[in-house]
Design a protein around this motif. Structure first.
Motif, PDB file in Angstrom:
ATOM      1  N   ALA A   1     -99.681 -56.113 -12.209  1.00 11.49           N
ATOM      2  CA  ALA A   1     -99.395 -55.855 -13.374  1.00 11.49           C
ATOM      3  C   ALA A   1    -100.020 -57.043 -14.402  1.00 11.49           C
ATOM      4  CB  ALA A   1     -97.765 -55.704 -13.726  1.00 11.49           C
ATOM      5  N   ALA A   2     -99.830 -58.175 -13.958  1.00 11.01           N
ATOM      6  CA  ALA A   2    -100.328 -59.420 -14.515  1.00 11.01           C
ATOM      7  C   ALA A   2    -101.983 -59.145 -14.687  1.00 11.01           C
ATOM      8  CB  ALA A   2    -100.179 -60.790 -13.808  1.00 11.01           C
ATOM      9  N   ILE A   3    -102.520 -58.749 -13.855  1.00 14.24           N
ATOM     10  CA  ILE A   3    -104.006 -58.482 -13.824  1.00 14.24           C
ATOM     11  C   ILE A   3    -104.334 -57.307 -14.694  1.00 14.24           C
ATOM     12  CG2 ILE A   3    -106.108 -58.311 -12.400  1.00 14.24           C
ATOM     13  CD1 ILE A   3    -104.743 -59.521 -10.000  1.00 14.24           C
ATOM     14  N   LEU A   4    -103.737 -55.952 -14.345  1.00 20.37           N
ATOM     15  CA  LEU A   4    -104.419 -54.983 -14.924  1.00 20.37           C
ATOM     16  C   LEU A   4    -103.586 -54.844 -16.150  1.00 20.37           C
ATOM     17  CD1 LEU A   4    -104.262 -52.399 -11.928  1.00 20.37           C
ATOM     18  CD2 LEU A   4    -106.511 -53.496 -12.862  1.00 20.37           C
ATOM     19  N   GLY A   5    -102.364 -55.205 -16.731  1.00 22.60           N
ATOM     20  CA  GLY A   5    -101.675 -54.999 -17.860  1.00 22.60           C
ATOM     21  C   GLY A   5    -100.488 -54.118 -17.239  1.00 22.60           C
ATOM     22  N   GLU A   6     -99.483 -54.232 -18.006  1.00 17.27           N
ATOM     23  CA  GLU A   6     -98.360 -53.390 -17.782  1.00 17.27           C
ATOM     24  C   GLU A   6     -98.506 -51.878 -17.471  1.00 17.27           C
ATOM     25  OE1 GLU A   6     -95.234 -54.028 -16.378  1.00 17.27           O
ATOM     26  OE2 GLU A   6     -95.611 -56.384 -16.624  1.00 17.27           O
TER      27      GLU A   6
ATOM     28  N   GLU B   1    -105.584 -58.652  -5.646  1.00 21.28           N
ATOM     29  CA  GLU B   1    -106.652 -58.653  -6.009  1.00 21.28           C
ATOM     30  C   GLU B   1    -107.536 -57.545  -5.268  1.00 21.28           C
ATOM     31  OE1 GLU B   1    -107.080 -62.822  -8.343  1.00 21.28           O
ATOM     32  OE2 GLU B   1    -107.660 -62.628  -6.355  1.00 21.28           O
ATOM     33  N   ALA B   2    -107.293 -57.712  -4.016  1.00 22.94           N
ATOM     34  CA  ALA B   2    -108.266 -56.945  -2.904  1.00 22.94           C
ATOM     35  C   ALA B   2    -107.832 -55.429  -3.203  1.00 22.94           C
ATOM     36  CB  ALA B   2    -107.633 -57.296  -1.289  1.00 22.94           C
ATOM     37  N   ALA B   3    -106.511 -54.708  -3.536  1.00 23.39           N
ATOM     38  CA  ALA B   3    -106.129 -53.728  -3.672  1.00 23.39           C
ATOM     39  C   ALA B   3    -106.773 -53.296  -4.571  1.00 23.39           C
ATOM     40  CB  ALA B   3    -104.513 -53.521  -3.593  1.00 23.39           C
ATOM     41  N   ILE B   4    -106.638 -53.951  -6.042  1.00 29.61           N
ATOM     42  CA  ILE B   4    -107.411 -53.666  -7.196  1.00 29.61           C
ATOM     43  C   ILE B   4    -108.747 -53.230  -7.182  1.00 29.61           C
ATOM     44  CG2 ILE B   4    -108.040 -54.207  -9.534  1.00 29.61           C
ATOM     45  CD1 ILE B   4    -105.248 -55.744  -9.615  1.00 29.61           C
ATOM     46  N   ASP B   5    -109.434 -54.185  -6.061  1.00 31.44           N
ATOM     47  CA  ASP B   5    -110.901 -54.077  -5.846  1.00 31.44           C
ATOM     48  C   ASP B   5    -111.287 -52.711  -5.081  1.00 31.44           C
ATOM     49  OD1 ASP B   5    -113.461 -55.455  -5.679  1.00 31.44           O
ATOM     50  OD2 ASP B   5    -113.124 -55.931  -3.641  1.00 31.44           O
ATOM     51  N   LEU B   6    -110.372 -52.333  -4.394  1.00 30.17           N
ATOM     52  CA  LEU B   6    -110.447 -51.402  -3.548  1.00 30.17           C
ATOM     53  C   LEU B   6    -110.390 -49.657  -4.230  1.00 30.17           C
ATOM     54  CD1 LEU B   6    -108.775 -52.495  -0.161  1.00 30.17           C
ATOM     55  CD2 LEU B   6    -111.381 -51.889  -0.591  1.00 30.17           C
TER      56      LEU B   6
END
Lengths: 239, 239
Positions: A164-169, A128-133
């Protein structure tokens, strides 16, 4: 989002980290230990490469932690077992930490935009942190003496799976090594402890009396705590 | 039996091959092509590193095969597609072959006791040959320009799986990278073609019009043919 997975620290070229988020993974045990220390109220963990540097940096009230070849360093307060970094021991304190592989990985990543610490225990939170950044991301498996370690690869695979679960495959792009690690994680996910105990480091730790450490480090998503490097120390990542 | 798996040719140190059996794996496509040529009655395949060396070695009646970056070399009889190496084309002939990665892998392994060529199409047969040779074994994933390729890793995992099936689990010892590759294979085994088409080389080959090659190379255990290096050329391994 593009996430590259690298098999060992020695394969990592620090120039390639520019403008990226780097997640350093050393499941057994450096990053599991740093996460545990911060989770238990430690003010900050300063990762350093050498014992001499650790002693130089330590000021009044700091704690010295670390290992060489799985063993506590003479004169240090702690070894590298996450179980030692309890709330009673570390709350409000700063820890200077030197380990064989994990702290070296963090040192090598300092050219990155941000450096995070990942392990099985915080995989979802670090994803989640990496996505956030919002940056291209590199997961560096620390390995052991420049050799790939299975537990780090499986953790990289889990982090990819969480992303992948958060953003979609279709939004999770990775390199071939990342695809292999994700496959390896998916195959092992229902028996992670047994898998960790079957790999080189897990066997070594069990033999050295650290079975409880492996059990702790094999648990998935037990904390939301994500260490991030600020100047010279790992502190809690805040959104 | 101990089987070490190595991620790329550049990680392989040739001195470590002494007294061992080395299985070179370049699924897309060098080792799949060498296996197919020998299966179709080719007398021998001479792997060489450079185009100049290939031309120097070619004698009357020899065929020149090879690629650079997936493309046939000007003036050569064949590219690196296994489909070109049909019985009509190669029976009784010798082929001089130069490819970007696979033939380099074979060249680097010449210090080994024996050098075999493995791919998905001959995985079980190459596993049996390695067992038969009774040596410590190294599986070298050729990779692509010194970067790990998923299809080679999956093939290494399949070969380990075949060895474990023959000898029993407790008799198949591998390194952490081997454990990861076996996991990755087991996770992908029911959709190997889709997995090959999702990795870097598979995508590139499909885009370049070589879908039929990927389909051929993704089939498991379609032949008992195992190439072995004798002097300077790959010939059929005979028990």
């Amino acid at each position: 989002m593009h996430i590259e997975v690298i098999a060992t620290i020695c394969e990592a070229r620090s120039d390639e980290f520019l403008h990226k988020t780097v997640i350093v993974v050393d499941v057994l045990r450096a990053t599991s230990t740093i996460i545990t220390a911060l989770m238990n109220g430690c003010k900050g963990v300063v990762p350093v490469e050498t014992v001499i540097k650790a002693k130089e940096l330590a000021r009044e009230g700091d704690l010295l932690g670390g290992e060489r070849y799985c063993k506590k360093i003479p004169g240090f307060d702690f070894g590298n077992s996450p179980l030692e970094y309890s709330r009673e021991a570390v709350q409000g304190k700063r820890v200077i930490l030197t380990t064989t592989n994990g702290t070296r990985g963090i040192q090598k990543a300092t050219k990155a935009d941000r450096v995070l610490a990942g392990a099985l225990i915080n995989a979802k939170a670090v994803a989640e942190a990496a996505i956030d950044l919002k940056r291209d991301t590199v997961i560096v498996c620390a390995g052991t003496q420049d050799v790939f370690s299975l537990e780090d690869g499986i953790c990289a695979g889990l982090i990819l799976d969480e992303i992948a679960a958060i953003l979609g495959e279709s939004q999770m792009m990775t390199n071939d090594f990342g695809l292999a690690m994700r496959g390896s994680y998916l195959e092992a996910k229902d028996r992670l402890l047994a898998t960790l105990l079957a790999c080189t480091n897990g066997k070594k730790m069990k033999k050295s009396g650290f079975l409880a450490d492996v059990e702790l480090c094999a648990k998935v998503n037990t904390t939301d705590c994500v260490p991030v490097l600020e100047h010279d120390q790992m502190v809690l990542y805040q959104r």
